[in-house]
Design a protein around this motif. Structure first.
Motif, mmCIF file in Angstrom:
data_model
loop_
_atom_site.group_PDB
_atom_site.id
_atom_site.type_symbol
_atom_site.label_atom_id
_atom_site.label_comp_id
_atom_site.label_asym_id
_atom_site.label_seq_id
_atom_site.Cartn_x
_atom_site.Cartn_y
_atom_site.Cartn_z
ATOM 1 N N GLU A 146 14.676 -0.672 2.299
ATOM 2 C CA GLU A 146 14.612 -0.930 3.733
ATOM 3 C C GLU A 146 13.841 0.172 4.479
ATOM 4 N N LYS A 147 13.751 1.347 3.878
ATOM 5 C CA LYS A 147 13.066 2.459 4.543
ATOM 6 C C LYS A 147 11.546 2.389 4.417
ATOM 7 N N SER A 189 -3.614 16.335 10.858
ATOM 8 C CA SER A 189 -4.309 15.053 10.732
ATOM 9 C C SER A 189 -3.975 14.484 9.360
ATOM 10 N N LEU A 190 -3.213 13.399 9.348
ATOM 11 C CA LEU A 190 -2.728 12.845 8.087
ATOM 12 C C LEU A 190 -3.490 11.594 7.682
ATOM 13 N N THR A 191 -3.449 11.315 6.388
ATOM 14 C CA THR A 191 -3.966 10.053 5.856
ATOM 15 C C THR A 191 -2.793 9.263 5.293
ATOM 16 N N ALA A 192 -3.069 8.063 4.811
ATOM 17 C CA ALA A 192 -2.011 7.218 4.252
ATOM 18 C C ALA A 192 -1.364 7.864 3.030
ATOM 19 N N ILE A 193 -2.064 8.780 2.362
ATOM 20 C CA ILE A 193 -1.536 9.383 1.135
ATOM 21 C C ILE A 193 -0.189 10.057 1.380
ATOM 22 N N THR A 194 -0.059 10.775 2.478
ATOM 23 C CA THR A 194 1.206 11.470 2.771
ATOM 24 C C THR A 194 2.338 10.469 2.952
ATOM 25 N N TYR A 195 2.095 9.417 3.704
ATOM 26 C CA TYR A 195 3.115 8.395 3.925
ATOM 27 C C TYR A 195 3.454 7.686 2.602
ATOM 28 N N ASN A 196 2.438 7.474 1.774
ATOM 29 C CA ASN A 196 2.660 6.794 0.498
ATOM 30 C C ASN A 196 3.635 7.548 -0.395
ATOM 31 N N GLU A 197 3.590 8.880 -0.334
ATOM 32 C CA GLU A 197 4.502 9.664 -1.163
ATOM 33 C C GLU A 197 5.958 9.354 -0.821
ATOM 34 N N LEU A 198 6.259 9.297 0.461
ATOM 35 C CA LEU A 198 7.631 9.010 0.874
ATOM 36 C C LEU A 198 7.993 7.562 0.555
ATOM 37 N N MET A 199 7.059 6.648 0.740
ATOM 38 C CA MET A 199 7.318 5.248 0.405
ATOM 39 C C MET A 199 7.594 5.085 -1.086
ATOM 40 N N ILE A 233 8.574 3.423 7.334
ATOM 41 C CA ILE A 233 7.453 4.353 7.170
ATOM 42 C C ILE A 233 6.133 3.668 7.509
ATOM 43 N N VAL A 234 6.006 2.409 7.143
ATOM 44 C CA VAL A 234 4.779 1.666 7.476
ATOM 45 C C VAL A 234 4.596 1.597 8.984
ATOM 46 N N GLN A 235 5.668 1.300 9.696
ATOM 47 C CA GLN A 235 5.571 1.207 11.153
ATOM 48 C C GLN A 235 5.230 2.558 11.774
ATOM 49 N N GLU A 236 5.769 3.629 11.190
ATOM 50 C CA GLU A 236 5.441 4.960 11.697
ATOM 51 C C GLU A 236 3.973 5.277 11.461
ATOM 52 N N LEU A 237 3.481 4.920 10.288
ATOM 53 C CA LEU A 237 2.057 5.109 9.982
ATOM 54 C C LEU A 237 1.187 4.391 10.995
ATOM 55 N N LYS A 238 1.552 3.160 11.301
ATOM 56 C CA LYS A 238 0.768 2.375 12.263
ATOM 57 C C LYS A 238 0.839 2.991 13.658
ATOM 58 N N PHE A 251 -2.880 1.238 -1.694
ATOM 59 C CA PHE A 251 -1.636 1.698 -2.279
ATOM 60 C C PHE A 251 -0.469 1.484 -1.323
ATOM 61 N N MET A 252 -0.688 1.760 -0.038
ATOM 62 C CA MET A 252 0.360 1.550 0.957
ATOM 63 C C MET A 252 0.755 0.080 1.027
ATOM 64 N N TYR A 253 -0.249 -0.805 1.085
ATOM 65 C CA TYR A 253 0.046 -2.231 1.133
ATOM 66 C C TYR A 253 0.804 -2.670 -0.123
ATOM 67 N N ASN A 254 0.403 -2.112 -1.256
ATOM 68 C CA ASN A 254 1.041 -2.483 -2.512
ATOM 69 C C ASN A 254 2.521 -2.133 -2.490
ATOM 70 N N LEU A 255 2.852 -0.942 -2.013
ATOM 71 C CA LEU A 255 4.254 -0.541 -1.906
ATOM 72 C C LEU A 255 5.011 -1.412 -0.908
ATOM 73 N N TRP A 256 4.375 -1.719 0.176
ATOM 74 C CA TRP A 256 5.010 -2.535 1.214
ATOM 75 C C TRP A 256 5.311 -3.933 0.686
ATOM 76 N N VAL A 257 4.323 -4.529 0.035
ATOM 77 C CA VAL A 257 4.517 -5.851 -0.567
ATOM 78 C C VAL A 257 5.667 -5.799 -1.566
ATOM 79 N N SER A 258 5.682 -4.766 -2.390
ATOM 80 C CA SER A 258 6.697 -4.659 -3.434
ATOM 81 C C SER A 258 8.104 -4.535 -2.859
#
Length: 403
Positions: free
Chosen positions: A204-205, A184-194, A209-214, A223-230
């Motif tokens: 481009e990657k 059971s994962l949270t956004a934190i794990t995905y954020n590390e790869l992002m 990762i965002v789509q996989e999270l969704k 934090f995830m949104y911040n990386l995505w925006v950036s």
């Protein structure tokens, strides 16, 4: 305007995402002993204290043993609680005394039945082992954990170690293991790869990762949104930036801190209109944003460039260079765009020289081309022309289209 087209990558610094450090804490190298001394009113008062924390902090040198202090405390018939150990460990890490913090972690693990070691304790040990002995030691420790201790937290801790060292292949392989473990994962794990992809320029990657999270129905965080925006802004896709901000505003998790972030992010895509406006309230709101929300110096460089605050811009740029982090082409283009927007060509020339001479970041003419194009596209033709003159004077290669 150039600023809205060049709001660039958010990377750790945070070393580093964990722990996050403020601009003030990274702008000046502080010796651990200085931190220790400031945590007490005086040396005399410190010596008078005889609690466990004071004994440990009086060790000073890394080679001195925390384990001996803990054992002596127990031999004196005194009790040590898990809460005591975790609290002291936090203070040691804040003082960059990782070896001593690791000894406390070892004490807890060695007395696991007494302290009921948690997943977070194991995860912290992985992070500390990386800092003290290197990532190979942390990797061996993780692999030696019993299956019950290989949780989302410990997997993520090792992923964080890989990401911090930009070990992309290892990080991707571990991420596949994580997905295969059905945790059971949270956004934190995905954020590390992002964060890793942002730091190595594989923008481009990030969206992948965002789509996989969704697709896994994992709740996004700020934090995830911040990386995505950036990542989208660094790729000059400002329409996508606006779309993401709109998505954030209707997310059920949206709270007051998210709203502050959205307001600040919109500064970057409209910053040329703020130079002569009354933006004090927005600047004041920045003061209450945490470093977790304002992940990198690049973020602040564009903000204060847009607000026309050269003094603050100079301070942030100086702080960024003092962190000792490897400078990227995006760092240089970010500060160049801000100084250009303010018309400070002397600083522009100095930064180009610094970039070209940097041992850690090859001068990238294509990024300069994008900067010139961004200024032209946003009606700042005069600044684009002046930038081309500076590039020419500095002997930079230009594409045929920009000659």
């Amino acid at each position: 305007m150039a600023a809205r087209s060049l709001f660039l990558a958010l990377t750790r610094n945070a070393n580093k995402r964990v722990p996050f450090r403020s601009i003030s804490s990274t702008s000046e190298a502080v010796h651990p002993e200085a931190i220790i001394n400031t945590s007490h009113e005086s040396e005399d008062e410190e010596e008078e204290k005889d609690d466990l924390k004071s004994r440990i902090f009086r060790l000073r040198l890394p080679k001195r043993s925390v384990t001996n202090v803990l054992q002596k405390w127990v031999d004196e018939g005194r009790k040590i609680t898990a809460s005591d150990l975790r609290s002291i460990s936090i203070d040691l890490r804040r003082s960059h005394r990782y070896k001593h913090a690791l000894e406390i972690s070892e004490w807890m693990v060695s007395n696991e039945d007494e302290y009921q070691v948690s997943d977070s304790d194991y995860a912290l040990r992985i992070d500390l082992m990386t800092k003290v002995f290197g990532v190979d030691a942390a990797e061996r420790y993780f692999e030696g954990l019993p299956p019950s201790a290989k949780t989302s937290e410990t997997y993520t801790a090792l992923l964080h170690s890989y990401a911090a060292l930009k070990l992309t292949e290892k990080a991707e392989q571990l991420f596949e293991r994580i997905k295969g473990a059905n945790l059971s994962l949270t956004a934190i794990t995905y954020n590390e790869l992002m964060t890793l992809y942002m730091s190595v320029g594989q923008l481009e990657k990030v969206s992948v990762i965002v789509q996989e999270l969704k697709s896994k129905n994992v709740a996004p965080d700020l934090f995830m949104y911040n990386l995505w925006v950036s990542s989208c802004a660094a790729a000059l896709n400002m329409d996508e930036v606006r779309r993401i901000l709109d998505e954030m505003s209707i997310d059920l998790s949206c709270n007051e801190s998210w709203i502050r972030y959205i307001k600040l992010a919109k500064i970057y895509i409209t910053s040329s209109h703020l130079v002569n406006s009354d933006s004090n309230s927005l600047v004041e709101s920045e003061k209450v944003i945490t470093q977790r929300e304002l992940i990198t110096y690049d973020f602040l460089v564009i903000l204060y460039g847009g607000l026309g605050n050269k003094v603050k811009l100079d301070q942030i740029w100086k702080s960024l260079r003092m962190t000792g982090q490897k400078m990227t082409g995006r760092n240089y283009v970010c500060i160049l765009s801000s100084y250009l927007m303010l018309g400070h060509l002397k600083e522009v020339g100095e930064i180009i020289d610094e970039w070209k001479q940097s041992a850690t970041s090859e001068f990238n003419g294509s990024l300069c081309d994008k900067l010139v194009e961004a200024f032209k596209e946003n009606g700042l033709t005069d600044k684009a022309t002046r930038f081309l003159v500076v590039l020419s004077e500095k002997g930079c290669d230009l594409t045929d289209e920009l000659r």
